[in-house]
Design a protein around this motif. Sequence first.
Motif, PDB file in Angstrom:
ATOM      1  N   VAL A   1     -51.152 -11.937   3.800  1.00  0.00           N
ATOM      2  CA  VAL A   1     -50.949 -11.642   2.376  1.00  0.00           C
ATOM      3  C   VAL A   1     -49.659 -10.826   2.220  1.00  0.00           C
ATOM      4  CG1 VAL A   1     -51.912 -10.593   0.300  1.00  0.00           C
ATOM      5  CG2 VAL A   1     -53.440 -11.627   1.997  1.00  0.00           C
ATOM      6  N   THR A   2     -48.742 -11.355   1.424  1.00  0.00           N
ATOM      7  CA  THR A   2     -47.468 -10.678   1.149  1.00  0.00           C
ATOM      8  C   THR A   2     -47.427 -10.298  -0.317  1.00  0.00           C
ATOM      9  OG1 THR A   2     -46.294 -11.931   2.852  1.00  0.00           O
ATOM     10  CG2 THR A   2     -44.949 -10.954   1.125  1.00  0.00           C
ATOM     11  N   ALA A   3     -46.914  -9.116  -0.602  1.00  0.00           N
ATOM     12  CA  ALA A   3     -46.751  -8.667  -1.980  1.00  0.00           C
ATOM     13  C   ALA A   3     -45.429  -7.933  -2.115  1.00  0.00           C
ATOM     14  CB  ALA A   3     -47.903  -7.766  -2.398  1.00  0.00           C
ATOM     15  N   PHE A   4     -44.956  -7.885  -3.336  1.00  0.00           N
ATOM     16  CA  PHE A   4     -43.751  -7.140  -3.683  1.00  0.00           C
ATOM     17  C   PHE A   4     -44.157  -6.074  -4.686  1.00  0.00           C
ATOM     18  CE2 PHE A   4     -42.538 -11.325  -2.337  1.00  0.00           C
ATOM     19  CZ  PHE A   4     -41.491 -11.089  -1.476  1.00  0.00           C
ATOM     20  N   CYS A   5     -43.738  -4.846  -4.447  1.00  0.00           N
ATOM     21  CA  CYS A   5     -44.061  -3.744  -5.349  1.00  0.00           C
ATOM     22  C   CYS A   5     -42.768  -3.141  -5.873  1.00  0.00           C
ATOM     23  CB  CYS A   5     -44.827  -2.647  -4.630  1.00  0.00           C
ATOM     24  SG  CYS A   5     -46.424  -3.094  -3.999  1.00  0.00           S
ATOM     25  N   THR A   6     -42.736  -2.943  -7.168  1.00  0.00           N
ATOM     26  CA  THR A   6     -41.636  -2.215  -7.786  1.00  0.00           C
ATOM     27  C   THR A   6     -42.133  -0.798  -8.007  1.00  0.00           C
ATOM     28  OG1 THR A   6     -40.857  -4.210  -8.880  1.00  0.00           O
ATOM     29  CG2 THR A   6     -40.060  -2.113  -9.745  1.00  0.00           C
ATOM     30  N   LEU A   7     -41.427   0.154  -7.452  1.00  0.00           N
ATOM     31  CA  LEU A   7     -41.828   1.554  -7.560  1.00  0.00           C
ATOM     32  C   LEU A   7     -40.897   2.294  -8.502  1.00  0.00           C
ATOM     33  CD1 LEU A   7     -42.333   2.382  -3.767  1.00  0.00           C
ATOM     34  CD2 LEU A   7     -44.003   1.451  -5.383  1.00  0.00           C
ATOM     35  N   GLU A   8     -41.487   3.106  -9.339  1.00  0.00           N
ATOM     36  CA  GLU A   8     -40.726   4.065 -10.120  1.00  0.00           C
ATOM     37  C   GLU A   8     -40.915   5.394  -9.425  1.00  0.00           C
ATOM     38  OE1 GLU A   8     -41.745   3.968 -14.279  1.00  0.00           O
ATOM     39  OE2 GLU A   8     -41.729   1.778 -14.304  1.00  0.00           O
ATOM     40  N   ILE A   9     -39.824   6.107  -9.209  1.00  0.00           N
ATOM     41  CA  ILE A   9     -39.923   7.353  -8.465  1.00  0.00           C
ATOM     42  C   ILE A   9     -39.422   8.525  -9.290  1.00  0.00           C
ATOM     43  CG2 ILE A   9     -39.711   6.178  -6.258  1.00  0.00           C
ATOM     44  CD1 ILE A   9     -36.845   7.228  -6.063  1.00  0.00           C
ATOM     45  N   ARG A  10     -39.949   9.695  -8.942  1.00  0.00           N
ATOM     46  CA  ARG A  10     -39.530  10.930  -9.590  1.00  0.00           C
ATOM     47  C   ARG A  10     -38.105  11.227  -9.151  1.00  0.00           C
ATOM     48  NH1 ARG A  10     -43.188  13.438 -11.480  1.00  0.00           N
ATOM     49  NH2 ARG A  10     -44.761  13.093  -9.895  1.00  0.00           N
ATOM     50  N   GLN A  11     -37.230  11.372 -10.117  1.00  0.00           N
ATOM     51  CA  GLN A  11     -35.825  11.646  -9.816  1.00  0.00           C
ATOM     52  C   GLN A  11     -35.663  13.137  -9.557  1.00  0.00           C
ATOM     53  OE1 GLN A  11     -33.768   8.945  -9.650  1.00  0.00           O
ATOM     54  NE2 GLN A  11     -35.568   7.733 -10.185  1.00  0.00           N
TER      55      GLN A  11
ATOM     56  N   HIS B   1     -33.624   9.197  -3.079  1.00  0.00           N
ATOM     57  CA  HIS B   1     -34.637   8.262  -2.615  1.00  0.00           C
ATOM     58  C   HIS B   1     -35.187   8.628  -1.236  1.00  0.00           C
ATOM     59  CE1 HIS B   1     -32.768   5.990  -5.835  1.00  0.00           C
ATOM     60  NE2 HIS B   1     -33.759   5.120  -5.775  1.00  0.00           N
ATOM     61  N   SER B   2     -34.555   9.559  -0.565  1.00  0.00           N
ATOM     62  CA  SER B   2     -34.906   9.864   0.824  1.00  0.00           C
ATOM     63  C   SER B   2     -36.380  10.215   1.038  1.00  0.00           C
ATOM     64  CB  SER B   2     -34.022  10.972   1.371  1.00  0.00           C
ATOM     65  OG  SER B   2     -32.688  10.543   1.424  1.00  0.00           O
ATOM     66  N   PRO B   3     -36.983  11.086   0.217  1.00  0.00           N
ATOM     67  CA  PRO B   3     -38.394  11.408   0.473  1.00  0.00           C
ATOM     68  C   PRO B   3     -39.310  10.186   0.356  1.00  0.00           C
ATOM     69  CG  PRO B   3     -37.445  12.983  -1.072  1.00  0.00           C
ATOM     70  CD  PRO B   3     -36.436  11.902  -0.875  1.00  0.00           C
ATOM     71  N   VAL B   4     -39.023   9.329  -0.600  1.00  0.00           N
ATOM     72  CA  VAL B   4     -39.838   8.130  -0.771  1.00  0.00           C
ATOM     73  C   VAL B   4     -39.635   7.179   0.404  1.00  0.00           C
ATOM     74  CG1 VAL B   4     -40.278   6.104  -2.218  1.00  0.00           C
ATOM     75  CG2 VAL B   4     -39.850   8.319  -3.277  1.00  0.00           C
ATOM     76  N   VAL B   5     -38.387   6.996   0.813  1.00  0.00           N
ATOM     77  CA  VAL B   5     -38.104   6.110   1.939  1.00  0.00           C
ATOM     78  C   VAL B   5     -38.761   6.640   3.206  1.00  0.00           C
ATOM     79  CG1 VAL B   5     -36.264   5.167   3.402  1.00  0.00           C
ATOM     80  CG2 VAL B   5     -35.996   5.202   0.909  1.00  0.00           C
ATOM     81  N   ASP B   6     -38.736   7.950   3.411  1.00  0.00           N
ATOM     82  CA  ASP B   6     -39.412   8.537   4.570  1.00  0.00           C
ATOM     83  C   ASP B   6     -40.908   8.250   4.526  1.00  0.00           C
ATOM     84  OD1 ASP B   6     -36.973   9.524   5.436  1.00  0.00           O
ATOM     85  OD2 ASP B   6     -37.341  11.562   4.689  1.00  0.00           O
ATOM     86  N   HIS B   7     -41.499   8.395   3.355  1.00  0.00           N
ATOM     87  CA  HIS B   7     -42.930   8.103   3.177  1.00  0.00           C
ATOM     88  C   HIS B   7     -43.210   6.633   3.468  1.00  0.00           C
ATOM     89  CE1 HIS B   7     -46.892   7.869   1.361  1.00  0.00           C
ATOM     90  NE2 HIS B   7     -46.447   6.943   0.528  1.00  0.00           N
TER      91      HIS B   7
ATOM     92  N   ASP C   1     -49.551   7.058  -2.746  1.00  0.00           N
ATOM     93  CA  ASP C   1     -50.040   8.388  -2.393  1.00  0.00           C
ATOM     94  C   ASP C   1     -48.884   9.278  -1.956  1.00  0.00           C
ATOM     95  OD1 ASP C   1     -51.801  10.478  -1.937  1.00  0.00           O
ATOM     96  OD2 ASP C   1     -52.283   9.824   0.105  1.00  0.00           O
ATOM     97  N   ASP C   2     -47.938   9.432  -2.844  1.00  0.00           N
ATOM     98  CA  ASP C   2     -46.762  10.254  -2.598  1.00  0.00           C
ATOM     99  C   ASP C   2     -46.378  10.871  -3.932  1.00  0.00           C
ATOM    100  OD1 ASP C   2     -44.299  10.689  -0.580  1.00  0.00           O
ATOM    101  OD2 ASP C   2     -43.536  10.396  -2.613  1.00  0.00           O
ATOM    102  N   THR C   3     -46.091  12.155  -3.925  1.00  0.00           N
ATOM    103  CA  THR C   3     -45.787  12.840  -5.189  1.00  0.00           C
ATOM    104  C   THR C   3     -44.525  12.313  -5.851  1.00  0.00           C
ATOM    105  OG1 THR C   3     -44.588  14.574  -3.998  1.00  0.00           O
ATOM    106  CG2 THR C   3     -46.920  14.979  -4.474  1.00  0.00           C
ATOM    107  N   HIS C   4     -43.668  11.648  -5.089  1.00  0.00           N
ATOM    108  CA  HIS C   4     -42.424  11.127  -5.644  1.00  0.00           C
ATOM    109  C   HIS C   4     -42.595   9.763  -6.315  1.00  0.00           C
ATOM    110  CE1 HIS C   4     -41.112  14.053  -2.595  1.00  0.00           C
ATOM    111  NE2 HIS C   4     -40.195  14.338  -3.499  1.00  0.00           N
TER     112      HIS C   4
END
Length: 176
Positions: free
Chosen positions: A79-89, A94-100, A140-143
């Motif tokens: 099963v493959t999916a694509f997710c568009t994420l909105e992140i807290r600026q 983007h580093s904290p989200v990419v690390d997560h 499950d990430d605050t960003h």
Amino acid sequence: MTSQPSPPPPTPSKAPVDALDCRILLLLLQQPGIGVLGASRRLGVARGTVQARLDRLQSRGVLRSLAPDVDPAALGYPVTAFCTLEIRQGRGGHSPVVDHLAAIPEVLEAHTITGSGDVLIRIVGRDNADLQRVIDQVVDDTHVTRASTVISLATRLDHRVVPLVEHLLHERQAGG
């Protein structure tokens, strides 16, 4: 207020690849197990030339890997999916989200995008319930403030570069 003239467009540097580079790349893409010696024989050039070209293509980032292409579905993740994420600026961009995201094995790709979202990711799961588990980990990430997911029903055109390299080879052979 006076407007400043636009700076001149950058002058193109030497092309990152020439016709021989394209021929080497195409051969490796079409026959990944051919090896340097086999490629040199097939192309009619010295083994050292092929190796030097491969080293240069790798150092320039054109050839990112000689690793095998592994199918997640064949590993048990169909099963493959694509997710568009909105992140807290904020700080860190983007580093904290990419690390997560990098800590989640089922996240295969992450791209900064334009439009209504900030990051587009490709994820895989064993089934829909497992995909939900992966999505729960992703958000499950605050960003991460919001996620919108679409499930891929079928891959109609897989990731490919052969047509692009073939096009480039034709350009190089025509003197472009």
